[in-house]
Scaffold this motif. Structure first.
Motif, short mmCIF file in Angstrom:
data_model
loop_
_atom_site.label_atom_id
_atom_site.label_comp_id
_atom_site.label_asym_id
_atom_site.label_seq_id
_atom_site.Cartn_x
_atom_site.Cartn_y
_atom_site.Cartn_z
N HIS A 5 -9.06 -2.72 30.43
CA HIS A 5 -9.13 -4.06 31.40
C HIS A 5 -9.27 -5.53 29.50
O HIS A 5 -8.49 -5.81 30.02
N ASP A 41 -5.27 -5.93 28.98
CA ASP A 41 -4.60 -5.96 30.16
C ASP A 41 -4.03 -7.34 29.90
O ASP A 41 -2.74 -7.25 29.77
N TYR A 42 -4.74 -8.32 30.27
CA TYR A 42 -4.08 -9.60 30.28
C TYR A 42 -3.22 -10.16 28.41
O TYR A 42 -2.93 -11.83 28.39
N LYS A 43 -4.29 -10.10 27.88
CA LYS A 43 -3.94 -10.37 26.44
C LYS A 43 -2.96 -10.05 25.73
O LYS A 43 -1.86 -10.11 25.46
N PRO A 102 -0.92 -6.26 25.84
CA PRO A 102 -1.57 -5.02 26.13
C PRO A 102 -0.70 -3.38 25.99
O PRO A 102 -1.47 -2.46 26.03
N HIS A 136 -1.93 -0.53 34.81
CA HIS A 136 -1.79 -1.97 34.23
C HIS A 136 -0.98 -1.83 33.06
O HIS A 136 -0.33 -3.03 32.78
N ARG A 185 3.32 -4.40 33.09
CA ARG A 185 2.45 -5.33 32.30
C ARG A 185 3.81 -5.20 30.75
O ARG A 185 4.60 -6.57 30.44
#
Length: 931
Positions: free
Chosen positions: A306, A309-311, A313, A339, A343
C-alpha cells in the motif's frame, strides 16, 4: 423466561404469554453469568438481537476456528487460556490482511474462551474501527478490564479508547468551556448589561436599514460558516490522528521488542494520509524494515505494498512476492501483490495473484456457507482480474468470469445491480469484454438472456442498449439495431420534454415566490386612493349641467353624426386610453378607470419584483434542468455511437467517423482508426493507435490493432516490428479471438507459424508460488444443505429428503411469540401460491416444541398457514444451518433457498427476519433457471 418485545398494537394481547426461553450467553458480551441489569435488558430484547447491546447485532455470530495461515504474529496478552491467546493472534493477523469480519470473529472467540481477556475486546474494536458505533461498544468492555492487564496492554486500550471517543471528549471540553464563559459573563456589572442592551438596539435598527440586503448577507454568512466548519473538521481530524499516532509511537518506544507495535504504527502512518502530514515515505518504509528484521514473513508486507503502490511500485516487489505466502489463508493477501504487478504492467503476474485470491475466497465461502459478496473485496478482486485477463488476451476466461459474477446470488445488503457488488461489476466487465473482443453475436444472445436482461436502472439499461444496438449492426442484424435506435430516440424526445417542463415549473414557482403579495397589494391600494382622489377632484371642479331638453329633428341628426364620429374616434384611441387612463376619464365609467389603474399598478409592482429576482428565477430554472443534462448527453452519445456503427457496418467510413467521435471516449480507438484509414487518412489512424499502444503498454489489443493498421497502410516493416512486440506478451492470448484472428494473413505474410504465440519465460522475482488448485476452486459453487428429520404440527415426520427433486424455501423462525417472526410468516403467506406456481414449496422451522406450533397457526387469524410448520426445539437444525449465535447461545432468523438437488442457492441469516418475499421469489426464478 424472557418476554419478546412488542412492536405493534396487533400483538398487545400476547404480553401475557411467555416466550420459549433460550438462555442468554454466560458472558458480557460473550461469557460469564449475566448481571441483574443484563437480565432486565434481556426482558426487552427482540428475539435474535444481542442480549448485550445493538452493536453486537451485526458482525459474525458464529464461532471461529483456528484456521492457520493467517500470519506470523506474536502478541502476548493477559489470559488464562492458551487457546484464547491463539485466537487473539489469529485475529490480529486477519486484521493485518483487512479481513475484518473474520478478525472480529476470532477476537470474539477469544472473549468467549476467556471473558476477562481485555485485549480480546480491544481486538474486536480494532476490527470494527471503521464502524465506530460498534467499535465503541467493544472498547468499553476492554476499558472495564484494563486494570487487570499489563502496562503495555493498558496503553493499547487507552490509546484506542481515546481515539474512538475523541469527539466525545472534545465535546465535553467545549461544553465545560462554555459553562465557564457563561459563569464569567454572569458576573458582569449591570452597567455593562445596560450598555449591551443599548448596543443591541442600535444593531437592530442597523439591521432593519439593511433589510433588502439581508438574504444576500445570509447566503454569504452561510458559505463562510461552511468553510469554517470544514476547516474545523480538518483540524480536528488532524489532531485526532496525531494523538493516536503518538500513542502508538509511545508503545513502540516503551516496548521495543513488541514488533506488533511497530507494525500497527506503520499501518497508522499510512492511514494518516490526507489527515496528518506523514514523515518521509522512506522513514515509514524503514520502520517496516525493523518489523521484517524480526520476522521476515510478517503480514506487514501488505502495508508496504500500500505504501509504494502509487509512489514507486517496484520498491515493493519483494513484499509482493512474500505477501501471499505470509498469510496464505487470507484472500486479500494474495490480491494485493496484483496492485504492484498491474502498476508495473506485468498483467500476467497480476492475473495470477487475483486468481489466487479468488480461489482462497471461494474455498472459505464454500467451507463456511457464506454468500460470495459477504466477503470484503471479493467483487473488486474479480472485476480487476477480468481487466487483467483482457490485457493479456484471455478473452474466453474473461467472459466466463464476468458471467459467473452475474450468476452469483444477489442480496439487498451485499449484491444488487445498484450496489458495487458482483452483479454490477460483472455486467460492466462483460459488456467491456464483448465489445473489445468484437463478440457481437454472443452479445446479442446475452442481451436476450437473464445475464444482460433489461433493467429499471436507467444508466445500466442504456449500457445494455448501446451494446445491443452496436452488436446488431455489426452482426448484420440491422432490424434489431434500428429498433434500438427508435427506442433511444423516443427516450431522448421524452427526456427533453421532461427537462423543459421541469425548468418551466421551477421558474414558475420561483417567480411566484419572488412576488411579495403584500407589496403588490399595497401598490394597488395606493393607485386606488390616488385615482379616487383625482376622480373626486374632477367631479368637484366640473360645472353643473342644465337638464336635458327634448332634441328637435335637426339636433337629432347632429347627434347621430356625433355618435358615429365618437365611435370612430374610440376605435382609434383605444391604445391611448389604455396607456393614459387619465386622458379617458371624462369618457369612461370612473369605477372602471380606477380598476384599470389599480391593475396597472399591481402589474408594474409584480414585474419590478420579477425583474429584481430574475437571476434567482433563472438559477432555479437552470437547477431544475441540470439533472437531465447528463442523461440527455448520454442518450445523444449512445444514438451517435449506434448510428456510427451502422455506417461502419455499411462501409460508409466518411459518415461513420464524425458520429463515432461524437459518441465520446467509450468508442474504441480502433474503430476511429479504421474509419480514418478507409477515408484516406492513414497518418491519423496510425498516430491514434501509436498513442493508444504507448498509453496501454504491455496490453495485447492495442498492439494487435496497430499491427493490423500498419499492414493495411502498407508499412510492413513497422507491422513486423509491432507484431514482434505483441508476440513477446502473447503466451496466454486466445488465437481465435477476432482481433487476433484478423492477424493470421499478416502472420503468413511474415512467414510466422499458424500459432504465432511465444511461451513466456517465468519471472525470477516471484518467489515460490503454490499450485493454484491447492488454494481453492476457480469458481464458487453452492454448498449442500444439511439434511434434517423433524416433526410437523400434526406430529408427522418431515425430512429434507421429502423435498428432493423440487426447490424449497426454508424459514427458520424463533417461536410463536416472536413478533418479528409472525410478521415474516404473514409476509410470506400471501405469496405462497406464487411460490407454488413457480414450483417452490415453503417450510417454516420453529424453535418451538411441537405442542406450541398450533399457537403460530392461531396467530395467523386462526386460519391454516399455507405452508408446513416444523419443530426443532433442541435447535440442532438451526445450528447446522448456522442460524445460531454461538457466542450468546441463541437462535437467529434464517431464510434459505434450497434447489431440487439439495444445494443452498441463497440465504439470509441475521438478527432480523428477511421481509422481502418478492425478492426471494425473483431470485429463485433467476438462480433456478437453466443457464
Amino acid at each position: 423466561m424472557r418476554i419478546c418485545h412488542v412492536r405493534t398494537s396487533l400483538w398487545l394481547i400476547l404480553l401475557a404469554l411467555a416466550c420459549p426461553c433460550i438462555d442468554a450467553a454466560e458472558s458480557l458480551p460473550t461469557a460469564g453469568a449475566p448481571s441483574e441489569a443484563a437480565d432486565a435488558d434481556a426482558e426487552e430484547t427482540l428475539a435474535g438481537h444481542s442480549y448485550h447491546g445493538e452493536f453486537l447485532n451485526e458482525g459474525p455470530r458464529q464461532r471461529a476456528h483456528l484456521m492457520g495461515g493467517t500470519g506470523a504474529v506474536k502478541f502476548p496478552v493477559t489470559t488464562s487460556s492458551p487457546e484464547a491467546q491463539a485466537f487473539v493472534e489469529q485475529g490480529l493477523g486477519q486484521f493485518y490482511g483487512f479481513w475484518y469480519l473474520e478478525a472480529e470473529r476470532s477476537f470474539r472467540q477469544a472473549a468467549q474462551l476467556d471473558p476477562e481477556c481485555a485485549m480480546a475486546y480491544w481486538g474486536a474494536a480494532m476490527a470494527t474501527r471503521k464502524v465506530e458505533r460498534r467499535a465503541k461498544g467493544f472498547i468499553a468492555e476492554a476499558v472495564k478490564r484494563k486494570d487487570a492487564v499489563t502496562k503495555r496492554e493498558r496503553m493499547y486500550i487507552e490509546a484506542l479508547d481515546a481515539d474512538l471517543n475523541f469527539m466525545q471528549r472534545l465535546k465535553e471540553k467545549e461544553e465545560a468551556k462554555k459553562a465557564k464563559d457563561k459563569k464569567a459573563d454572569d458576573k458582569k456589572s449591570g452597567d455593562k448589561q445596560d450598555k449591551a442592551e443599548d448596543e443591541a438596539d442600535k444593531d437592530t435598527k442597523a439591521e432593519a436599514d439593511k433589510d433588502e440586503k439581508k438574504s444576500d448577507t445570509k447566503a454569504e454568512k452561510t458559505e463562510a460558516e461552511k468553510k469554517a466548519e470544514k476547516e474545523l473538521e480538518a483540524e480536528r481530524k488532524e489532531k485526532r490522528a496525531k494523538e493516536y499516532t503518538e500513542a502508538l509511537e509511545a508503545i513502540a518506544l516503551e516496548f521495543p521488542d513488541d514488533i506488533e507495535a511497530k507494525a500497527l504504527l506503520s499501518l497508522q502512518l499510512y492511514d494518516n494520509k490526507g489527515e496528518l502530514p506523514n514523515p518521509s515515505i522512506l522513514a515509514v518504509d524503514g520502520l517496516m524494515d525493523k518489523v521484517f528484521a524480526a520476522e521476515p514473513m510478517h503480514p506487514a508486507h501488505h502495508f508496504r505494498i500500500h505504501l509504494w503502490d502509487y509512489k514507486k511500485p517496484e520498491v515493493a516487489l519483494k513484499s509482493a512476492a512474500l505477501c501471499g505466502p505470509a498469510a496464505p489463508a487470507i484472500a486479500h493477501m494474495w490480491h494485493m501483490p496484483g496492485h504492484i504487478y498491474s502498476r508495473l504492467k506485468r498483467y500476467r503476474d497480476a492475473a495470477w495473484q487475483q486468481e489466487a485470491s479468488a480461489r482462497v475466497d471461494h474455498a472459505q465461502m464454500i467451507r463456511d456457507g457464506l454468500l460470495p459478496d459477504q466477503i470484503h473485496n471479493f467483487a473488486h478482486n474479480n472485476e480487476w482480474l477480468i481487466r487483467n485477463l483482457n490485457h493479456i488476451g484471455r478473452a474466453d476466461d474473461a467472459v466466463d468470469l464476468a458471467i459467473n459474477m452475474i450468476q452469483l446470488p444477489r442480496h439487498p445488503k451485499y449484491n444488487t445491480l445498484e450496489k458495487k457488488g458482483s452483479t454490477h461489476y460483472g455486467r460492466l466487465r462483460l459488456v467491456e469484454t464483448l465489445t473489445q473482443y468484437e463478440r457481437w453475436q454472443q452479445a446479442i444472445e446475452l442481451c436476450q438472456s437473464p445475464l444482460l436482461e433489461p433493467t429499471d436502472d436507467e444508466k445500466q439499461q442504456l449500457v445494455r442498449l448501446r451494446l445491443l444496438g452496436v452488436a446488431s449492426f455489426m452482426a448484420d442484424q440491422s432490424a434489431g439495431g434500428e429498433q434500438v435506435l427508435a427506442d433511444l430516440n423516443d427516450q431522448l424526445k421524452k427526456k427533453r420534454a421532461e427537462q423543459k417542463e421541469a425548468g418551466k415549473k421551477a421558474a414558475d414557482e420561483a417567480t411566484e415566490n419572488a412576488i411579495d403579495a403584500a407589496a403588490v397589494k399595497a401598490a394597488g391600494e395606493k393607485a386606488r386612493r390616488d385615482a379616487e382622489a383625482e376622480v373626486a377632484k374632477q367631479a368637484s371642479e366640473k360645472p353643473s349641467e342644465p337638464a336635458a331638453a327634448e332634441p328637435d329633428s335637426a339636433e337629432a341628426a347632429e347627434t347621430e353624426t356625433a355618435v358615429a364620429t365618437e365611435a370612430t374616434d374610440d376605435e382609434e384611441s383605444v391604445a391611448k386610453q389604455a396607456a393614459d387612463p387619465k386622458a379617458a376619464e371624462s369618457k369612461e365609467d370612473p369605477a372602471a378607470s380606477i380598476d384599470q389603474r389599480v391593475a396597472a399598478a399591481e402589474a408594474k409592482a409584480r414585474q419590478q419584483q420579477i425583474d429584481k429576482h430574475q437571476k434567482a428565477i433563472d438559477k432555479a430554472r437552470t437547477a431544475a434542468r441540470k439533472p437531465f443534462d447528463t442523461p440527455i448527453n448520454n442518450l445523444v452519445k449512445a444514438i451517435a455511437e449506434i448510428e456510427g456503427f451502422r455506417e461502419l457496418a455499411a462501409e460508409n467510413y466518411d459518415a461513420a467517423l464524425p458520429l463515432l467521435k461524437k459518441a465520446g471516449s467509450d468508442v474504441s480507438p480502433y474503430y476511429l482508426a479504421i474509419c480514418n484509414l478507409r477515408s484516406g487518412d492513414p497518418k491519423t489512424a496510425i498516430a491514434a493507435l501509436k498513442k493508444e499502444a504507448g498509453k496501454s503498454k504491455q496490453e495485447v489489443l492495442p498492439l494487435a490493432w496497430l499491427t493490423e493498421i500498419y499492414a493495411a497502410a502498407g508499412d510492413w516493416k513497422l507491422a513486423e516490428e509491432t507484431f514482434e512486440k505483441l508476440r513477446e506478451i502473447s503466451s496466454d492470448l486466445d488465437l481465435e479471438a477476432v482481433p487476433f484472428a484478423r492477424l493470421q494473413p499478416i502472420a503468413e505474410q511474415l512467414d510466422l507459424p499458424a500459432d504465432w504465440r511465444v511461451t513466456a519465460e517465468p519471472s525470477d522475482d516471484l518467489g515460490e508460488r503454490p499450485d493454484l488448485d491447492s488454494l481453492g476452486p476457480f469458481r464458487w459453487h453452492p454448498s449442500p444443505a444439511v439434511t434434517w428429520n423433524l416433526t410437523d404440527s400434526q406430529g408427522e415426520p418431515r425430512s429434507l429428503e421429502d423435498y428432493r427433486g423440487r426447490p424449497v424455501v426454508v424459514i427458520f423462525y424463533l417461536g410463536y411469540a416472536c413478533l418479528h417472526c409472525a410478521e415474516q410468516l404473514q409476509a410470506f403467506s400471501p405469496m405462497a401460491e406464487e411460490f407454488a406456481k413457480a414450483g417452490i414449496e415453503i417450510v417454516a422451522i420453529s424453535s418451538d416444541p411441537e405442542s406450541d406450533l398450533q399457537k403460530s397457526i392461531k396467530l395467523y387469524d386462526d386460519k391454516p398457514l399455507p405452508f408446513t410448520l416444523i419443530s426443532d426445539p433442541d435447535l440442532q437444525t438451526f445450528k447446522a444451518y448456522r442460524a445460531f449465535d454461538d457466542f450468546e447461545n441463541q437462535p437467529l432468523h434464517g431464510t434459505f433457498l434450497i434447489d431440487s438437488e439439495g444445494l443452498i442457492r441463497w440465504q439470509d441469516i441475521g438478527f432480523e427476519p428477511f421481509m422481502k418475499p418478492q425478492f426471494v421469489l425473483d431470485e429463485a426464478a433467476r438462480l433456478l433457471k437453466p443457464q
